[in-house]
Design a protein around this motif. Structure first.
Motif, PDB file in Angstrom:
ATOM      1  N   ASP A 114       0.854  -1.184   0.000  1.00  0.00           N
ATOM      2  CA  ASP A 114       0.000   0.000   0.000  1.00  0.00           C
ATOM      3  C   ASP A 114       0.892   1.237   0.000  1.00  0.00           C
ATOM      4  OD1 ASP A 114      -2.263  -1.579   0.089  1.00  0.00           O
ATOM      5  OD2 ASP A 114      -2.315  -1.602   2.289  1.00  0.00           O
ATOM      6  N   GLU A 115       0.421   2.289  -0.643  1.00  0.00           N
ATOM      7  CA  GLU A 115       1.269   3.462  -0.868  1.00  0.00           C
ATOM      8  C   GLU A 115       1.843   4.031   0.431  1.00  0.00           C
ATOM      9  OE1 GLU A 115       1.195   7.843  -3.071  1.00  0.00           O
ATOM     10  OE2 GLU A 115      -0.617   6.592  -3.021  1.00  0.00           O
ATOM     11  N   ASP A 116       1.028   4.172   1.447  1.00  0.00           N
ATOM     12  CA  ASP A 116       1.527   4.770   2.692  1.00  0.00           C
ATOM     13  C   ASP A 116       2.640   3.927   3.299  1.00  0.00           C
ATOM     14  OD1 ASP A 116      -0.266   6.820   2.407  1.00  0.00           O
ATOM     15  OD2 ASP A 116      -1.690   6.083   3.904  1.00  0.00           O
ATOM     16  N   ARG A 117       2.449   2.621   3.303  1.00  0.00           N
ATOM     17  CA  ARG A 117       3.465   1.735   3.877  1.00  0.00           C
ATOM     18  C   ARG A 117       4.737   1.762   3.023  1.00  0.00           C
ATOM     19  NH1 ARG A 117       2.649  -4.694   5.412  1.00  0.00           N
ATOM     20  NH2 ARG A 117       4.578  -4.894   6.624  1.00  0.00           N
ATOM     21  N   ARG A 118       4.556   1.776   1.710  1.00  0.00           N
ATOM     22  CA  ARG A 118       5.712   1.817   0.806  1.00  0.00           C
ATOM     23  C   ARG A 118       6.530   3.083   1.024  1.00  0.00           C
ATOM     24  NH1 ARG A 118       3.209   1.275  -3.893  1.00  0.00           N
ATOM     25  NH2 ARG A 118       2.991   3.492  -4.353  1.00  0.00           N
ATOM     26  N   GLU A 119       5.848   4.227   1.039  1.00  0.00           N
ATOM     27  CA  GLU A 119       6.573   5.487   1.138  1.00  0.00           C
ATOM     28  C   GLU A 119       7.224   5.658   2.501  1.00  0.00           C
ATOM     29  OE1 GLU A 119       7.245   7.461  -1.451  1.00  0.00           O
ATOM     30  OE2 GLU A 119       6.244   5.847  -2.570  1.00  0.00           O
ATOM     31  N   ALA A 120       6.587   5.144   3.557  1.00  0.00           N
ATOM     32  CA  ALA A 120       7.192   5.228   4.892  1.00  0.00           C
ATOM     33  C   ALA A 120       8.483   4.418   4.946  1.00  0.00           C
ATOM     34  CB  ALA A 120       6.214   4.734   5.951  1.00  0.00           C
ATOM     35  N   ALA A 121       8.461   3.217   4.366  1.00  0.00           N
ATOM     36  CA  ALA A 121       9.660   2.379   4.348  1.00  0.00           C
ATOM     37  C   ALA A 121      10.752   3.027   3.511  1.00  0.00           C
ATOM     38  CB  ALA A 121       9.314   0.999   3.816  1.00  0.00           C
ATOM     39  N   ILE A 122      10.389   3.541   2.354  1.00  0.00           N
ATOM     40  CA  ILE A 122      11.386   4.165   1.479  1.00  0.00           C
ATOM     41  C   ILE A 122      11.972   5.411   2.142  1.00  0.00           C
ATOM     42  CG2 ILE A 122      11.682   5.401  -0.704  1.00  0.00           C
ATOM     43  CD1 ILE A 122       9.774   3.400  -1.984  1.00  0.00           C
ATOM     44  N   ASP A 123      11.151   6.211   2.788  1.00  0.00           N
ATOM     45  CA  ASP A 123      11.668   7.395   3.487  1.00  0.00           C
ATOM     46  C   ASP A 123      12.741   6.996   4.494  1.00  0.00           C
ATOM     47  OD1 ASP A 123      10.051   9.146   2.111  1.00  0.00           O
ATOM     48  OD2 ASP A 123       8.547   9.336   3.713  1.00  0.00           O
ATOM     49  N   ASP A 124      12.493   5.929   5.250  1.00  0.00           N
ATOM     50  CA  ASP A 124      13.467   5.493   6.251  1.00  0.00           C
ATOM     51  C   ASP A 124      14.737   4.948   5.604  1.00  0.00           C
ATOM     52  OD1 ASP A 124      11.778   6.285   8.219  1.00  0.00           O
ATOM     53  OD2 ASP A 124      11.263   4.279   8.937  1.00  0.00           O
ATOM     54  N   LEU A 125      14.589   4.248   4.496  1.00  0.00           N
ATOM     55  CA  LEU A 125      15.764   3.733   3.794  1.00  0.00           C
ATOM     56  C   LEU A 125      16.608   4.871   3.245  1.00  0.00           C
ATOM     57  CD1 LEU A 125      14.012   0.797   1.916  1.00  0.00           C
ATOM     58  CD2 LEU A 125      15.769   0.542   3.683  1.00  0.00           C
ATOM     59  N   ILE A 126      15.962   5.866   2.665  1.00  0.00           N
ATOM     60  CA  ILE A 126      16.696   7.004   2.102  1.00  0.00           C
ATOM     61  C   ILE A 126      17.375   7.804   3.212  1.00  0.00           C
ATOM     62  CG2 ILE A 126      16.460   9.159   0.819  1.00  0.00           C
ATOM     63  CD1 ILE A 126      16.279   6.487  -0.802  1.00  0.00           C
ATOM     64  N   VAL A 185      18.715   6.591   5.850  1.00  0.00           N
ATOM     65  CA  VAL A 185      19.945   5.863   6.160  1.00  0.00           C
ATOM     66  C   VAL A 185      21.026   6.196   5.139  1.00  0.00           C
ATOM     67  CG1 VAL A 185      20.994   3.564   6.263  1.00  0.00           C
ATOM     68  CG2 VAL A 185      18.784   3.986   7.363  1.00  0.00           C
ATOM     69  N   ILE A 186      20.655   6.203   3.865  1.00  0.00           N
ATOM     70  CA  ILE A 186      21.631   6.514   2.813  1.00  0.00           C
ATOM     71  C   ILE A 186      22.134   7.947   2.960  1.00  0.00           C
ATOM     72  CG2 ILE A 186      21.933   6.767   0.315  1.00  0.00           C
ATOM     73  CD1 ILE A 186      19.922   4.436   0.017  1.00  0.00           C
ATOM     74  N   ASP A 187      21.238   8.869   3.267  1.00  0.00           N
ATOM     75  CA  ASP A 187      21.667  10.255   3.474  1.00  0.00           C
ATOM     76  C   ASP A 187      22.641  10.366   4.644  1.00  0.00           C
ATOM     77  OD1 ASP A 187      20.248  11.293   1.343  1.00  0.00           O
ATOM     78  OD2 ASP A 187      18.469  11.772   2.542  1.00  0.00           O
ATOM     79  N   ASP A 188      22.441   9.558   5.659  1.00  0.00           N
ATOM     80  CA  ASP A 188      23.367   9.555   6.801  1.00  0.00           C
ATOM     81  C   ASP A 188      24.739   9.012   6.413  1.00  0.00           C
ATOM     82  OD1 ASP A 188      21.489  10.638   8.480  1.00  0.00           O
ATOM     83  OD2 ASP A 188      20.906   8.731   9.405  1.00  0.00           O
TER      84      ASP A 188
END
Length: 272
Positions: free
Chosen positions: A225-237, A239-242
């Protein structure tokens, strides 16, 4: 989760899929064409043409099967003039005997109980079966661990949607024997000869913004579902930004190769 079929979600973002997905090594293309020799080429699950264009550049007689009309529309634009049949491999009847059958990142979507027999029937005696996949390696073990932890925190591993469980932190320099490398194709050496694996190596660098787009093109994320997908991707990104805002990947393109026996004596069992 939604009720959509996982193998058919790529067409939802066909243009974006074509933009962000990596292609395939030129050496793989020339090697397979040399191994197969003259003769028409069949591509199963051509998608938007990430591999098609590389083979078409060699002026081969190429036919593409692609069941998703949205993907096929991009394919017609990116590789104009190549014959495209909008169908699955399972529902298609060979129009002639092919010298080479390729499938780029798509063979796992074909019915595993039927695909070896279907490939045998589509190939001429002596023809070559050659599905291939890109496999990604992230050598930065700390970053790999943190990304996998995000997958776990969002419960993606439990539902089989976790991409960083597949983003390897190590990989053998050489592929294993065919049976070990391709356990889901155990019936291939029973029917085909010369079964072996080849591996090609390249590199790919993503900014965090580009990696966000890449993640959105992965079937596991498309199924959320879009909300779950975007929440997971936000957290992954995050980490990469860190870690500096860039993720450096090694891309291994593995190809499973087997040849239909030249003699008609060998016939696969089972029904169509």
């Amino acid at each position: 989760m939604t009720s959509r079929v996982r193998g058919q979600v790529f067409g939802e973002q066909a243009e974006e899929y074509h933009r962000v997905r990596p292609g395939y090594p030129a050496g793989l293309v020339s090697d397979l064409l040399a191994l197969a020799g003259p003769g028409p080429v069949l591509e199963v699950g051509a998608g938007t043409g990430k591999a098609t264009a590389a083979f078409a550049a060699h002026d081969v007689d190429l036919t593409c099967l692609e069941p998703d009309a949205r993907m096929a529309a991009v394919l017609r634009r990116t590789v104009p003039g190549v014959p495209i049949v909008e169908t699955t491999f399972e529902d298609w009847t060979p129009d002639r005997a092919y010298g080479l059958l390729i499938s780029a990142q798509a063979w796992h979507w074909v019915d595993p109980a039927r695909r070896t027999r279907l490939a045998f029937d589509a190939l001429a005696p002596g023809g070559v079966l050659a599905p291939f996949w890109n496999v990604f390696l992230l050598a930065d073990e700390r970053l790999h661990t943190e990304l996998a932890a995000v997958d776990s925190r969002h419960g993606l591993a439990e539902i089989g949607q976790a991409p960083h469980a597949l983003l390897l932190s190590s990989i053998p320099a050489e592929p294993r024997e065919f049976a070990a490398e391709w356990p889901d194709m155990a019936d291939v050496p029973e029917v085909f000869t010369e079964a072996h694996t080849r591996r090609y190596r390249s590199a790919r660098s993503y900014t965090s913004a580009a990696y966000r787009d890449h993640l959105r093109s992965i079937s596991g994320f498309r199924m959320l579902d879009e909300d779950r997908r975007e929440a997971a991707i936000d957290d992954l990104i995050a980490v990469i930004d860190d870690h500096g805002g860039t993720i450096e990947l090694t891309v291994f393109t593995d190809v499973a190769i087997a040849r239909r026996p030249a003699s008609p004596a060998v016939q696969p069992g089972g029904e169509h």
